[in-house]
Design a protein around this motif. Structure first.
Motif, PDB file in Angstrom:
ATOM      1  N   HIS A 142       0.833  -1.206   0.000  1.00 53.83           N
ATOM      2  CA  HIS A 142       0.000   0.000   0.000  1.00 53.83           C
ATOM      3  C   HIS A 142       0.866   1.254   0.000  1.00 53.83           C
ATOM      4  O   HIS A 142       1.957   1.273   0.582  1.00 53.83           O
ATOM      5  CB  HIS A 142      -0.897   0.026   1.233  1.00 53.83           C
ATOM      6  N   ARG A 143       0.326   2.296  -0.618  1.00 57.11           N
ATOM      7  CA  ARG A 143       0.995   3.596  -0.571  1.00 57.11           C
ATOM      8  C   ARG A 143       0.393   4.491   0.503  1.00 57.11           C
ATOM      9  O   ARG A 143       1.054   5.403   1.011  1.00 57.11           O
ATOM     10  CB  ARG A 143       0.914   4.285  -1.936  1.00 57.11           C
ATOM     11  N   ASP A 144      -0.866   4.245   0.852  1.00 58.12           N
ATOM     12  CA  ASP A 144      -1.533   5.046   1.891  1.00 58.12           C
ATOM     13  C   ASP A 144      -2.431   4.125   2.706  1.00 58.12           C
ATOM     14  O   ASP A 144      -3.141   3.290   2.158  1.00 58.12           O
ATOM     15  CB  ASP A 144      -2.362   6.163   1.265  1.00 58.12           C
ATOM     16  N   ALA A 148       1.099   1.678   4.781  1.00 57.17           N
ATOM     17  CA  ALA A 148       1.664   2.551   3.731  1.00 57.17           C
ATOM     18  C   ALA A 148       3.150   2.289   3.524  1.00 57.17           C
ATOM     19  O   ALA A 148       3.961   3.211   3.495  1.00 57.17           O
ATOM     20  CB  ALA A 148       1.420   4.024   4.082  1.00 57.17           C
ATOM     21  N   PHE A 150       4.909   1.491   0.977  1.00 55.06           N
ATOM     22  CA  PHE A 150       5.550   2.052  -0.209  1.00 55.06           C
ATOM     23  C   PHE A 150       5.140   3.515  -0.428  1.00 55.06           C
ATOM     24  O   PHE A 150       5.146   4.011  -1.547  1.00 55.06           O
ATOM     25  CB  PHE A 150       5.185   1.227  -1.446  1.00 55.06           C
ATOM     26  N   HIS A 151       4.802   4.212   0.654  1.00 54.70           N
ATOM     27  CA  HIS A 151       4.362   5.601   0.515  1.00 54.70           C
ATOM     28  C   HIS A 151       5.426   6.457  -0.166  1.00 54.70           C
ATOM     29  O   HIS A 151       5.109   7.351  -0.964  1.00 54.70           O
ATOM     30  CB  HIS A 151       4.027   6.185   1.884  1.00 54.70           C
ATOM     31  N   ILE A 153       7.725   5.659  -2.360  1.00 51.09           N
ATOM     32  CA  ILE A 153       8.347   5.017  -3.518  1.00 51.09           C
ATOM     33  C   ILE A 153       8.901   6.049  -4.504  1.00 51.09           C
ATOM     34  O   ILE A 153       9.860   5.787  -5.223  1.00 51.09           O
ATOM     35  CB  ILE A 153       7.353   4.077  -4.224  1.00 51.09           C
ATOM     36  N   THR A 210       3.135  -0.043  -6.609  1.00 48.31           N
ATOM     37  CA  THR A 210       2.133   0.504  -5.694  1.00 48.31           C
ATOM     38  C   THR A 210       1.234   1.458  -6.464  1.00 48.31           C
ATOM     39  O   THR A 210       1.433   1.686  -7.668  1.00 48.31           O
ATOM     40  CB  THR A 210       2.801   1.226  -4.510  1.00 48.31           C
ATOM     41  N   THR A 212      -0.679   5.001  -7.561  1.00 49.81           N
ATOM     42  CA  THR A 212      -0.347   6.402  -7.772  1.00 49.81           C
ATOM     43  C   THR A 212      -1.488   7.064  -8.536  1.00 49.81           C
ATOM     44  O   THR A 212      -2.194   6.364  -9.270  1.00 49.81           O
ATOM     45  CB  THR A 212       0.996   6.542  -8.532  1.00 49.81           C
ATOM     46  N   VAL A 214      -0.812   9.700  -5.114  1.00 53.14           N
ATOM     47  CA  VAL A 214      -1.041   9.491  -3.689  1.00 53.14           C
ATOM     48  C   VAL A 214      -2.522   9.649  -3.369  1.00 53.14           C
ATOM     49  O   VAL A 214      -3.211  10.513  -3.927  1.00 53.14           O
ATOM     50  CB  VAL A 214      -0.204  10.499  -2.869  1.00 53.14           C
ATOM     51  N   TYR A 221       2.691   2.772  -9.922  1.00 46.59           N
ATOM     52  CA  TYR A 221       4.064   3.294  -9.919  1.00 46.59           C
ATOM     53  C   TYR A 221       4.973   2.079  -9.798  1.00 46.59           C
ATOM     54  O   TYR A 221       4.745   1.200  -8.960  1.00 46.59           O
ATOM     55  CB  TYR A 221       4.240   4.225  -8.717  1.00 46.59           C
TER      56      TYR A 221
END
Length: 244
Positions: A142-144, A148, A150-151, A153, A210, A212, A214, A221
């Motif tokens: 996960h980015r968020d 998170a 890979f926030h 990345i 991940t 994108t 955000v 991404y």
């Protein structure tokens, strides 16, 4: 006060109804705003707290298991997931993300990633594992929310180190390409030979993916790396130079 004056001072009935409606509407909007605010706090902060707590506990269990004699795993070298049930295969370290170690487990569905870990793909393209002679070790996180992992990345650049740690080996990769935006349906980026990265021949690759931009999941991404060396883990688990 005379009856005529009291009658003149009373507000028109229509205005009283309108004022009451506007007051009620204002209260409803405030309530909705508070609910939405609490949902955002839950999604972007509290799920991180819960996921980090769970991932940390599971990571501690994995390291405790590593201190015990390893169980026989005759198919581990060829079958992704043979080392892995509900535990994890190792830890990902990406210094430029500044997110500490990330436990890596099998699978990339929400039930896995929501635990604050990275997962390796079993579908639609089966991931290789780092010890395989060739292939692409393909990961998602996960980015968020939900850890998170890979926030950051977007902080990873060409030439940066990506290290994967197992019970007995450090796998050191070097980033060689990034794709800042692609369709979430583009599965070619996780192929054994990810040609969009510029590579055209089999190798020992790693791919990080991940969402994108955000706070959305519209696109993907992608970061690619290639194995440059391995190091055996010593008794003190001294990390490679890239992590020191």
């Amino acid at each position: 006060m005379s009856r005529a004056r009291r009658r003149a001072a009373a507000p028109p009935p229509g205005r009283s109804v309108l004022a009451g409606f506007l007051s009620l509407l204002g209260e409803l909007l405030i309530t909705v705003g508070l609910v939405l605010g609490l949902f955002v706090v839950y999604s972007l902060w509290w799920t991180n707290v819960l996921a980090d707590r769970q991932a940390s506990a599971r990571g501690d269990q994995i390291r405790q298991q590593w201190e015990q004699p390893p169980a026989p795993t005759p198919s581990a070298a060829t079958e992704p997931g043979a080392l892995d049930t509900q535990g994890g295969v190792g830890f990902l370290h990406v210094p430029s993300m500044k997110n500490g170690e990330v436990l890596v487990k099998r699978g990339t569905d929400s039930e896995v990633l929501n635990d604050g870990v990275a997962g390796y793909y079993t579908d639609p393209v089966k991931s290789a594992l780092p010890w395989d002679p060739t292939g692409n070790f393909t990961l998602a996180a996960h980015r968020d929310g939900h850890g998170a992992k890979f926030h950051n990345i977007d902080k990873v650049k060409t030439g940066d180190a990506v290290v994967f740690e197992t019970r007995d080996t450090w796998y050191v990769y070097k980033v060689f390409a990034e794709l800042r935006q692609t369709s979430k349906y583009n599965v070619d980026v996780i192929n054994p030979v990810p040609k969009e990265s510029g590579r055209t021949t089999p190798g020992r690759y790693i791919t990080l993916t991940t969402c994108t931009p955000v706070y959305t999941s519209k696109y993907r991404y992608v970061v690619w790396g290639e194995l440059v060396r391995t190091e055996k883990v010593d008794d003190k688990r001294t990390p490679p130079a890239e992590l020191r």
